[in-house]
Design a protein around this motif. Structure first.
Motif, PDB file in Angstrom:
ATOM      1  N   MET A  25      12.993  -9.221  21.326  1.00  0.00           N
ATOM      2  CA  MET A  25      12.056 -10.379  21.630  1.00  0.00           C
ATOM      3  C   MET A  25      12.539 -11.729  21.701  1.00  0.00           C
ATOM      4  SD  MET A  25      10.258  -9.884  24.394  1.00  0.00           S
ATOM      5  CE  MET A  25       9.531  -8.728  24.564  1.00  0.00           C
ATOM      6  N   THR A  26      13.364 -12.377  22.446  1.00  0.00           N
ATOM      7  CA  THR A  26      13.773 -14.724  22.505  1.00  0.00           C
ATOM      8  C   THR A  26      13.047 -14.620  24.065  1.00  0.00           C
ATOM      9  OG1 THR A  26      15.399 -13.044  23.705  1.00  0.00           O
ATOM     10  CG2 THR A  26      15.600 -13.657  21.065  1.00  0.00           C
ATOM     11  N   PRO A  27      12.744 -16.318  23.375  1.00  0.00           N
ATOM     12  CA  PRO A  27      12.566 -16.701  24.796  1.00  0.00           C
ATOM     13  C   PRO A  27      13.535 -16.215  25.903  1.00  0.00           C
ATOM     14  CG  PRO A  27      12.884 -18.411  22.830  1.00  0.00           C
ATOM     15  CD  PRO A  27      13.048 -17.402  22.752  1.00  0.00           C
ATOM     16  N   GLN A  28      14.969 -16.457  25.737  1.00  0.00           N
ATOM     17  CA  GLN A  28      15.912 -16.325  26.535  1.00  0.00           C
ATOM     18  C   GLN A  28      15.313 -15.260  27.258  1.00  0.00           C
ATOM     19  OE1 GLN A  28      17.894 -18.739  27.957  1.00  0.00           O
ATOM     20  NE2 GLN A  28      18.173 -17.623  29.840  1.00  0.00           N
ATOM     21  N   VAL A  29      15.391 -13.714  26.613  1.00  0.00           N
ATOM     22  CA  VAL A  29      15.035 -12.440  27.407  1.00  0.00           C
ATOM     23  C   VAL A  29      13.973 -12.865  28.084  1.00  0.00           C
ATOM     24  CG1 VAL A  29      13.735 -10.207  26.702  1.00  0.00           C
ATOM     25  CG2 VAL A  29      16.617 -11.481  25.841  1.00  0.00           C
ATOM     26  N   ILE A  30      12.891 -13.170  27.365  1.00  0.00           N
ATOM     27  CA  ILE A  30      11.004 -14.158  28.912  1.00  0.00           C
ATOM     28  C   ILE A  30      11.930 -14.282  29.127  1.00  0.00           C
ATOM     29  CG2 ILE A  30       9.792 -14.851  29.020  1.00  0.00           C
ATOM     30  CD1 ILE A  30       8.672 -14.159  25.339  1.00  0.00           C
ATOM     31  N   LYS A  31      12.566 -16.063  29.769  1.00  0.00           N
ATOM     32  CA  LYS A  31      13.012 -16.022  30.982  1.00  0.00           C
ATOM     33  C   LYS A  31      14.148 -15.314  32.240  1.00  0.00           C
ATOM     34  CE  LYS A  31      12.621 -20.597  28.998  1.00  0.00           C
ATOM     35  NZ  LYS A  31      13.598 -22.196  28.583  1.00  0.00           N
ATOM     36  N   ASP A  32      14.477 -14.609  31.383  1.00  0.00           N
ATOM     37  CA  ASP A  32      16.106 -13.678  32.423  1.00  0.00           C
ATOM     38  C   ASP A  32      14.902 -12.215  32.851  1.00  0.00           C
ATOM     39  OD1 ASP A  32      17.206 -15.272  32.155  1.00  0.00           O
ATOM     40  OD2 ASP A  32      17.862 -14.017  30.757  1.00  0.00           O
ATOM     41  N   GLN A  33      13.730 -12.521  32.609  1.00  0.00           N
ATOM     42  CA  GLN A  33      12.802 -11.251  32.827  1.00  0.00           C
ATOM     43  C   GLN A  33      11.960 -11.039  34.060  1.00  0.00           C
ATOM     44  OE1 GLN A  33      11.730  -8.417  31.145  1.00  0.00           O
ATOM     45  NE2 GLN A  33      11.458  -7.330  32.765  1.00  0.00           N
ATOM     46  N   GLU A  34      13.290  -9.827  34.718  1.00  0.00           N
ATOM     47  CA  GLU A  34      13.061  -9.876  36.249  1.00  0.00           C
ATOM     48  C   GLU A  34      11.876  -8.432  36.785  1.00  0.00           C
ATOM     49  OE1 GLU A  34      14.324 -11.468  38.399  1.00  0.00           O
ATOM     50  OE2 GLU A  34      15.602 -13.017  36.807  1.00  0.00           O
ATOM     51  N   PHE A  35      11.672  -9.074  37.886  1.00  0.00           N
ATOM     52  CA  PHE A  35      10.731  -7.824  38.138  1.00  0.00           C
ATOM     53  C   PHE A  35      11.069  -7.487  40.267  1.00  0.00           C
ATOM     54  CE2 PHE A  35       8.195 -10.468  35.708  1.00  0.00           C
ATOM     55  CZ  PHE A  35       7.499  -8.984  34.677  1.00  0.00           C
ATOM     56  N   VAL A  55       4.572 -15.664  38.696  1.00  0.00           N
ATOM     57  CA  VAL A  55       5.087 -15.084  37.473  1.00  0.00           C
ATOM     58  C   VAL A  55       6.051 -15.436  36.586  1.00  0.00           C
ATOM     59  CG1 VAL A  55       5.732 -13.164  36.866  1.00  0.00           C
ATOM     60  CG2 VAL A  55       4.426 -12.797  38.918  1.00  0.00           C
ATOM     61  N   LYS A  56       6.712 -16.359  37.228  1.00  0.00           N
ATOM     62  CA  LYS A  56       8.365 -17.060  36.643  1.00  0.00           C
ATOM     63  C   LYS A  56       7.618 -18.389  36.059  1.00  0.00           C
ATOM     64  CE  LYS A  56      12.816 -17.407  36.532  1.00  0.00           C
ATOM     65  NZ  LYS A  56      13.476 -16.459  35.177  1.00  0.00           N
TER      66      LYS A  56
END
Length: 306
Positions: free
Chosen positions: A3-13, A25-26
């Motif tokens: 889990m990294t900050p970039q992974v959280i920002k790039d998370q798509e739903f 959500v974004k």
């Protein structure tokens, strides 16, 4: 996956019907990413501090070991000095024993006694001088060793105090590190809960959609079955109405024939003319085709259908 900050920002739903606002959500994910980045940086800085303190602690421990070795060496030197002093005391005791022997040998003669006294005095003076010098040197050495031992003890106390302070600081850093780990675990738990909630919401929406589709499919199937039943019933009804049409024509024809027969019983010159008119009237009566009748007229002709 880490889990990294970039992974959280790039998370798509996936976007589903009646879902959450994508912008909110974004924004929430960006906020979580920033907080996670701050925690990550704090954890990294604390890890570097812990590493530096560990290296410093190892250096201090090595210096303490060196000081302990020096203290041990000084103690060995002090022990050797004490051993030398004891040896000198033994030598003095041996000299005293020799003096006693000389005194016993010089008892026979006064000259020998005087000479022995002079020798004894000289030896005693020499012994006293040597003893004083040895005692002085030993005292100086002992004082020097004690001074060095006191200094080493003072330095050891300072090192012990510094070690205690470093240990307390290390414990504080460890506690902060554990708290950061706990915050990180709570943050990961919140992320997992959000993902689980989104999955549950998506599953519920899919289930509701499937139920609506199944209900619509059942309604269509019921309507189709009723339509097929109605289509299957129409040919039978049309055939029955056609048969009824033939029966009505026959009944009407029979009624007109009966009427003509009754007219034959009355005399008059107009019988043939009346019969011709009646036949013409019968020919003009046209029963409508059953297929052309509207449903209201069919129901009127046959009330049993309703």
């Amino acid at each position: 996956m880490s889990m990294t900050p970039q992974v959280i920002k790039d998370q798509e739903f996936q976007i589903k019907f009646r879902g959450y606002d994508a912008i909110e959500v974004k924004a929430y994910l960006d906020l979580l990413a920033e907080e996670f980045f701050e925690l990550y940086e704090q954890n990294r800085v604390l890890a570097e501090d812990i590493e530096g303190l560990t290296v410093e602690k190892q250096t201090l421990e090595s210096e303490r070991e060196k000081l302990e070795k020096e203290i041990k060496s000084l103690r060995d030197e002090l022990q050797q000095a004490r051993t030398g002093a004891e040896r000198k005391d033994d030598d003095l005791a041996a000299l005293q024993q020799e003096i006693k022997e000389l005194k016993s040998q010089l008892d026979g003669s006064r000259k020998e006694t005087d000479l022995a006294k002079e020798v004894v005095d000289a030896v005693e003076r020499r012994m006293k001088s040597e003893q004083e010098k040895a005692a002085m040197r030993l005292r100086e050495e002992v004082e020097a060793v004690e001074s060095r031992v006191a200094e080493e003890r003072e330095q050891s106390g300072q090192l012990r105090l510094e070690n205690e302070q470093l240990r307390q600081r290390l414990e504080l850093l460890e506690q902060q590190h554990q708290e950061l780990k706990k915050d990180e675990m709570d943050f990961k738990t919140a992320i997992v809960a959000a993902q689980k909630f989104s999955e549950d919401l998506r599953r519920r929406v899919e289930e509701e959609t499937a139920e609506l589709m199944e209900k619509a499919r059942q309604d269509v199937e019921l309507f189709r079955r009723k339509a097929h039943e109605e289509l299957a019933r129409l040919p039978i009804e049309i055939e029955r109405l056609q048969n009824r049409r033939v029966e009505v024509r026959e009944e009407l024809k029979s009624l007109l024939s009966t009427y003509l027969q009754q007219l034959d019983t009355f005399p008059g010159s107009k019988d043939s003319e009346s019969e011709g008119d009646l036949m013409e009237l019968y020919q003009t009566i046209q029963l409508p085709d059953v297929g052309a009748l509207p449903s209201e007229e069919i129901d009127t002709l046959n009330p049993d259908l309703s």
